[in-house]
Design a protein around this motif. Structure first.
Motif, short mmCIF file in Angstrom:
data_model
loop_
_atom_site.label_atom_id
_atom_site.label_comp_id
_atom_site.label_asym_id
_atom_site.label_seq_id
_atom_site.Cartn_x
_atom_site.Cartn_y
_atom_site.Cartn_z
N PRO A 84 0.81 -1.22 0.00
CA PRO A 84 0.00 0.00 0.00
C PRO A 84 0.84 1.27 0.00
N CYS A 85 2.16 1.14 0.16
CA CYS A 85 3.04 2.32 0.19
C CYS A 85 3.52 2.72 -1.20
N ARG A 86 3.12 1.97 -2.21
CA ARG A 86 3.53 2.29 -3.57
C ARG A 86 2.70 3.43 -4.15
N ASP A 87 3.41 4.38 -4.77
CA ASP A 87 2.77 5.44 -5.57
C ASP A 87 1.85 6.36 -4.78
N ILE A 88 2.02 6.47 -3.46
CA ILE A 88 1.14 7.37 -2.72
C ILE A 88 1.93 8.37 -1.87
N GLY A 89 3.24 8.49 -2.13
CA GLY A 89 4.00 9.57 -1.54
C GLY A 89 3.71 10.87 -2.29
N ASP A 90 4.41 11.91 -1.95
CA ASP A 90 4.24 13.21 -2.59
C ASP A 90 5.56 13.61 -3.25
N ARG A 91 5.60 13.58 -4.58
CA ARG A 91 6.85 13.88 -5.28
C ARG A 91 7.27 15.34 -5.14
N THR A 92 6.32 16.22 -4.76
CA THR A 92 6.70 17.62 -4.55
C THR A 92 7.57 17.80 -3.31
N LEU A 93 7.60 16.78 -2.44
CA LEU A 93 8.44 16.83 -1.25
C LEU A 93 9.87 16.35 -1.51
N LEU A 94 10.14 15.84 -2.71
CA LEU A 94 11.49 15.39 -3.04
C LEU A 94 12.45 16.58 -3.06
N LEU A 95 13.65 16.38 -2.52
CA LEU A 95 14.65 17.42 -2.50
C LEU A 95 15.36 17.52 -3.86
N PRO A 96 16.02 18.63 -4.13
CA PRO A 96 16.85 18.71 -5.34
C PRO A 96 18.00 17.71 -5.26
N THR A 135 21.11 17.72 -5.39
CA THR A 135 22.32 18.55 -5.29
C THR A 135 23.59 17.72 -5.27
N LEU A 136 23.50 16.46 -4.83
CA LEU A 136 24.68 15.59 -4.79
C LEU A 136 24.85 14.79 -6.08
N ASP A 137 23.92 14.96 -7.02
CA ASP A 137 23.99 14.30 -8.33
C ASP A 137 24.14 12.78 -8.16
N LEU A 138 23.17 12.17 -7.48
CA LEU A 138 23.24 10.74 -7.21
C LEU A 138 23.24 9.90 -8.49
N ASP A 139 22.61 10.40 -9.56
CA ASP A 139 22.56 9.62 -10.79
C ASP A 139 23.73 9.92 -11.73
N GLY A 140 24.59 10.87 -11.35
CA GLY A 140 25.79 11.15 -12.12
C GLY A 140 25.57 11.74 -13.50
N ASP A 141 24.41 12.41 -13.68
CA ASP A 141 24.15 12.98 -15.01
C ASP A 141 24.54 14.44 -15.12
N GLY A 142 25.12 15.01 -14.06
CA GLY A 142 25.55 16.40 -14.09
C GLY A 142 24.45 17.41 -13.85
N ASN A 143 23.21 16.94 -13.68
CA ASN A 143 22.06 17.84 -13.46
C ASN A 143 21.72 17.86 -11.97
N THR A 144 22.16 18.90 -11.28
CA THR A 144 21.87 19.02 -9.85
C THR A 144 20.63 19.84 -9.57
N GLY A 145 19.97 20.32 -10.64
CA GLY A 145 18.75 21.09 -10.46
C GLY A 145 17.49 20.25 -10.51
N GLU A 146 17.61 18.99 -10.95
CA GLU A 146 16.45 18.10 -10.99
C GLU A 146 16.11 17.63 -9.59
N THR A 147 14.91 17.08 -9.42
CA THR A 147 14.57 16.49 -8.13
C THR A 147 15.33 15.18 -7.95
N LEU A 148 15.46 14.76 -6.71
CA LEU A 148 16.20 13.55 -6.37
C LEU A 148 15.72 12.39 -7.24
N SER A 149 16.65 11.76 -7.94
CA SER A 149 16.27 10.80 -8.97
C SER A 149 16.65 9.36 -8.65
N ARG A 150 17.20 9.10 -7.47
CA ARG A 150 17.61 7.74 -7.10
C ARG A 150 17.13 7.39 -5.70
N ASP A 151 16.88 6.09 -5.48
CA ASP A 151 16.48 5.61 -4.16
C ASP A 151 17.71 5.04 -3.45
#
Length: 371
Positions: A258-270, A272-288
């Motif tokens: 029941p925890c799938r797909d019911i969080g709030d993506r607007t609460l995701l942080l930027p 800034t640490l570039d976890l996905d290594g794509d050089g885009n630190t302005g996107e929302t957090l893109s990795r778990d």
């Protein structure tokens, strides 16, 4: 490891089997500096008590500014000595003790650490915080244990913020199955404890479940989170999150959670640490926590782990909460065409490069047929 005087960085290290009074694995004692710790393992470190008090920070003790990325703290311990009862005899921070400064922990696992006391209960078997502005992102605090060898005490097994403490925030974290040997009703929180005089804990898109005693105790603001027993706040649920195998340490979500797909993506942080290594630190957090996609099926899950599709090219929704229909077909091809252009973690971006383009179209064609 002893660190003081100036900024520093520790990367790709294993720190294990050490003993001390404060910070069995690592001690940082400079309030004015910043330490970055990345991809390190802290295991089986311990701190011994003073003559009349508890040891602090089995895995790590930190004063000042700290950034910890993709690290594990497992099997560390802190103990306390008996000196007439009360909290001075309790071990403090089995995994980590954060003392002052700003602390940021991202994609960390804090599991199987212990804090014990003699005359005072152990506190913060996973994490103990005092006078630190602390933020946890995509972290897992699980299977930590507190105890008091002289009987029930005021214990906290997962995370404790005391002092009165400064603001502490959790984004997309899982705090689960932390236990206590000796529970004092109304005073023991197996999940989270926040000093009554502290700023409220901010808990967003998290799972707090299966902990001994109370799940959370003290002032808090909880949003879009799963908390056993229920808690006031926007978007919260109390249903069993359905972990894959919590007893075995697997806190991924099963297909029907029941925890799938019911969080709030607007609460995701930027990112800034570039976890996905794509050089885009302005996107929302893109990795778990597994460094896999943080958004699947158009919405974020609660907890540290995002449920992942078996078949990445099966992107067209069959119904809300279900990614795809089990076949890569014309529906998925049309979904790519409809989503063409720049995007931030959208379903049609099969290769997750922030743009829906010919590469995604070719990926769907290559994956054509049953998944």
């Amino acid at each position: 490891v002893y660190f003081t005087g100036g900024d520093g960085q520790i990367t790709d290290c294993t720190i294990t089997g050490n003993t001390g009074w404060g910070g069995g694995g690592l001690f940082k004692g400079d309030n004015s500096s910043t330490l970055l710790v990345q991809r390190c393992k802290f295991s089986n470190n311990s701190v011994a008590p003073t003559s009349c008090g508890g040891g602090q920070g089995g895995g790590m003790y930190s004063s000042g500014n700290l950034v910890v990325i993709d690290c594990t703290f497992m099997g560390n311990s802190t103990t306390g000595s008996g000196c007439g009862g009360g909290t001075p005899g309790g071990g403090d921070g089995g995994g980590l003790k954060l003392q002052s400064g700003n602390s940021l922990l991202v994609n960390c696992i804090i599991q199987g650490n212990t804090a014990s006391g003699a005359g005072g209960g152990g506190r913060g078997a996973g994490v103990s915080i005092r006078d630190s502005v602390a933020t946890f992102v995509n972290c897992r605090i699980t299977l930590n244990i507190t105890s008091n060898v002289f009987g029930p005490g005021s214990l906290t097994s997962g995370l404790e913020n005391y002092g009165p403490g400064l603001p502490v925030t959790l984004f997309g974290c899982t705090v689960a199955n932390n236990t206590m040997n000796g529970v004092q009703p109304g005073l023991s929180a197996g999940g989270l404890y926040n000093d009554p005089a502290s700023h409220p804990l901010h808990i967003n898109n998290c799972i707090i479940y299966g902990n001994a005693g109370l799940e959370a105790l003290g002032p808090s603001i909880v949003q879009f989170s799963c908390v056993e027993g229920g808690v006031a706040g926007t978007g919260n649920i109390s249903a069993d999150p359905q972990f894959t195998n919590a007893a075995g340490g697997d806190f991924h979500l099963v297909d029907g959670s029941p925890c799938r797909d019911i969080g709030d993506r607007t609460l995701l942080l930027p990112d800034t640490l570039d976890l996905d290594g794509d050089g885009n630190t302005g996107e929302t957090l893109s990795r778990d926590l597994d460094l896999l996609r943080r958004i699947v099926n158009g919405q974020v899950d609660m907890g540290a782990y995002e449920w992942q599709r078996t078949c990445l090219t099966d992107i067209s929704r069959s119904s809300p909460g279900i990614a795809g229909d089990g076949v890569t077909n014309i529906g998925d091809l049309l979904a790519v065409v409809a989503g063409w252009g720049p995007c931030d973690q959208c379903n049609a971006d099969v290769n997750n490069d922030d743009t829906v383009n010919i590469l995604d179209l070719l990926a769907v064609v290559a994956g054509w047929g049953p998944c």
